[in-house]
Design a protein around this motif. Sequence first.
Motif, mmCIF file in Angstrom:
data_model
loop_
_atom_site.group_PDB
_atom_site.id
_atom_site.type_symbol
_atom_site.label_atom_id
_atom_site.label_comp_id
_atom_site.label_asym_id
_atom_site.label_seq_id
_atom_site.Cartn_x
_atom_site.Cartn_y
_atom_site.Cartn_z
ATOM 1 N N GLY A 158 37.711 1.503 3.619
ATOM 2 C CA GLY A 158 37.469 0.134 3.151
ATOM 3 C C GLY A 158 38.221 -0.916 3.952
ATOM 4 O O GLY A 158 38.263 -2.073 3.566
ATOM 5 N N ARG A 159 38.802 -0.515 5.082
ATOM 6 C CA ARG A 159 39.592 -1.398 5.945
ATOM 7 C C ARG A 159 40.631 -2.215 5.172
ATOM 8 O O ARG A 159 40.606 -3.452 5.146
ATOM 9 C CB ARG A 159 38.682 -2.343 6.736
ATOM 10 C CG ARG A 159 37.638 -1.607 7.529
ATOM 11 C CD ARG A 159 37.166 -2.352 8.754
ATOM 12 N NE ARG A 159 36.239 -1.541 9.513
ATOM 13 C CZ ARG A 159 36.596 -0.619 10.424
ATOM 14 N NH1 ARG A 159 37.863 -0.422 10.690
ATOM 15 N NH2 ARG A 159 35.686 0.094 11.055
ATOM 16 N N PRO A 160 41.549 -1.500 4.523
ATOM 17 C CA PRO A 160 42.568 -2.194 3.742
ATOM 18 C C PRO A 160 43.535 -2.960 4.641
ATOM 19 O O PRO A 160 43.723 -2.594 5.798
ATOM 20 C CB PRO A 160 43.307 -1.047 3.039
ATOM 21 C CG PRO A 160 43.148 0.113 3.960
ATOM 22 C CD PRO A 160 41.775 -0.045 4.551
ATOM 23 N N GLU A 161 44.137 -3.993 4.078
ATOM 24 C CA GLU A 161 45.143 -4.752 4.845
ATOM 25 C C GLU A 161 46.483 -4.027 4.815
ATOM 26 O O GLU A 161 47.265 -4.130 5.751
ATOM 27 C CB GLU A 161 45.270 -6.159 4.260
ATOM 28 C CG GLU A 161 44.031 -6.984 4.560
ATOM 29 C CD GLU A 161 43.827 -8.105 3.559
ATOM 30 O OE1 GLU A 161 44.608 -9.070 3.582
ATOM 31 O OE2 GLU A 161 42.886 -8.001 2.735
ATOM 32 N N ILE A 162 46.735 -3.329 3.701
ATOM 33 C CA ILE A 162 47.949 -2.515 3.602
ATOM 34 C C ILE A 162 47.517 -1.074 3.357
ATOM 35 O O ILE A 162 46.657 -0.820 2.506
ATOM 36 C CB ILE A 162 48.841 -2.956 2.418
ATOM 37 C CG1 ILE A 162 49.207 -4.442 2.526
ATOM 38 C CG2 ILE A 162 50.099 -2.103 2.326
ATOM 39 C CD1 ILE A 162 50.044 -4.948 1.357
ATOM 40 N N LEU A 163 48.099 -0.141 4.088
ATOM 41 C CA LEU A 163 47.889 1.272 3.790
ATOM 42 C C LEU A 163 49.197 1.858 3.274
ATOM 43 O O LEU A 163 50.225 1.797 3.948
ATOM 44 C CB LEU A 163 47.421 2.051 5.015
ATOM 45 C CG LEU A 163 47.171 3.544 4.739
ATOM 46 C CD1 LEU A 163 45.958 3.746 3.839
ATOM 47 C CD2 LEU A 163 46.993 4.338 6.028
ATOM 48 N N VAL A 164 49.131 2.397 2.062
ATOM 49 C CA VAL A 164 50.295 3.011 1.431
ATOM 50 C C VAL A 164 50.071 4.521 1.445
ATOM 51 O O VAL A 164 49.032 4.992 0.992
ATOM 52 C CB VAL A 164 50.410 2.519 -0.038
ATOM 53 C CG1 VAL A 164 51.487 3.280 -0.783
ATOM 54 C CG2 VAL A 164 50.674 1.018 -0.070
#
Length: 240
Positions: A158-164
Amino acid sequence: MAKSIAQFENVGLRYGTGAETLSDISFTLDEGGFYFLTGPSGAGKTSLLKLLYLALRPSRGLIRLFDEDVVTLPRGRLPGFRRRIGVVFQDFRLVPHLSAFDNIALPLRVSGVEEKDLFEPVSEMLAWVGLADRSSARPATLSGGEQQRVAIARAVIGRPEILVADEPTGNVDPEMAARLLHLFDGLNKLGTTLVVATHDVHLLSRVANAAMIRIDGGRLSDPTGLLKNPPREPRRRRDS
Ligand SMILES: Nc1ncnc2c1ncn2[C@@H]1O[C@H](COP(=O)(O)OP(=O)(O)OP(=O)(O)O)[C@@H](O)[C@H]1O
Ligand SMILES: [Mg+2]
């Protein structure tokens, strides 16, 4: 100066009525930064990540994400924020009866992407994590490292801005750990902010510009030093 993407101010977290699990947590994450979260088992790493990906609300303190106060955010706005954050869970949480393809496709289906538009991005993600030939495999028939890569692909599609990522190398050998880290590094270079919880001290030295957040007993063990932004010099390849 780098823009901040997340801010914790004097955050405390209490499960039930016991003592605080996290206390006086204050730090800022810069957009595009690469952060390792370390500390012994039980220190509160997973708990801190849950606050960051909005699975929990703090008992006290302030959390800002993407320039907004998320502690007082109306419930209805949470899903919109969560979509901007990809999560690789410590225990993967793949859907057992779905294939690798369908697990990775899940976030796109949930956000209403049409079936005909799934094949290309999901295939691209499968190839990116080196599982192009395991598209139809169910999680139970995949190795731990393969499941971990499916979980990473699902978090990233989903092309996240933050990856945790919570202990993303906890179940793999050192060679696979290095490969996974290489994927994270690639994402970070494309602009994604990375927050990776790990026990693995060997990983820490592998990302040139990573910053470290260390917690122990629910508190930051270096409340001043870790707030420094990682330097932004051009990176040298680690393996050359
Ligand atoms: N849902 C919960 N209810 C009550 N206590 C909890 C809950 N989740 C975690 N805890 C407690 O909070 C503390 C921190 O747990 P957490 O899972 O955040 O640690 P961690 O640093 O991620 O550990 P590990 O390295 O083993 O994954 C532990 O003492 C744990 O028992
Ligand atoms: Mg944990």
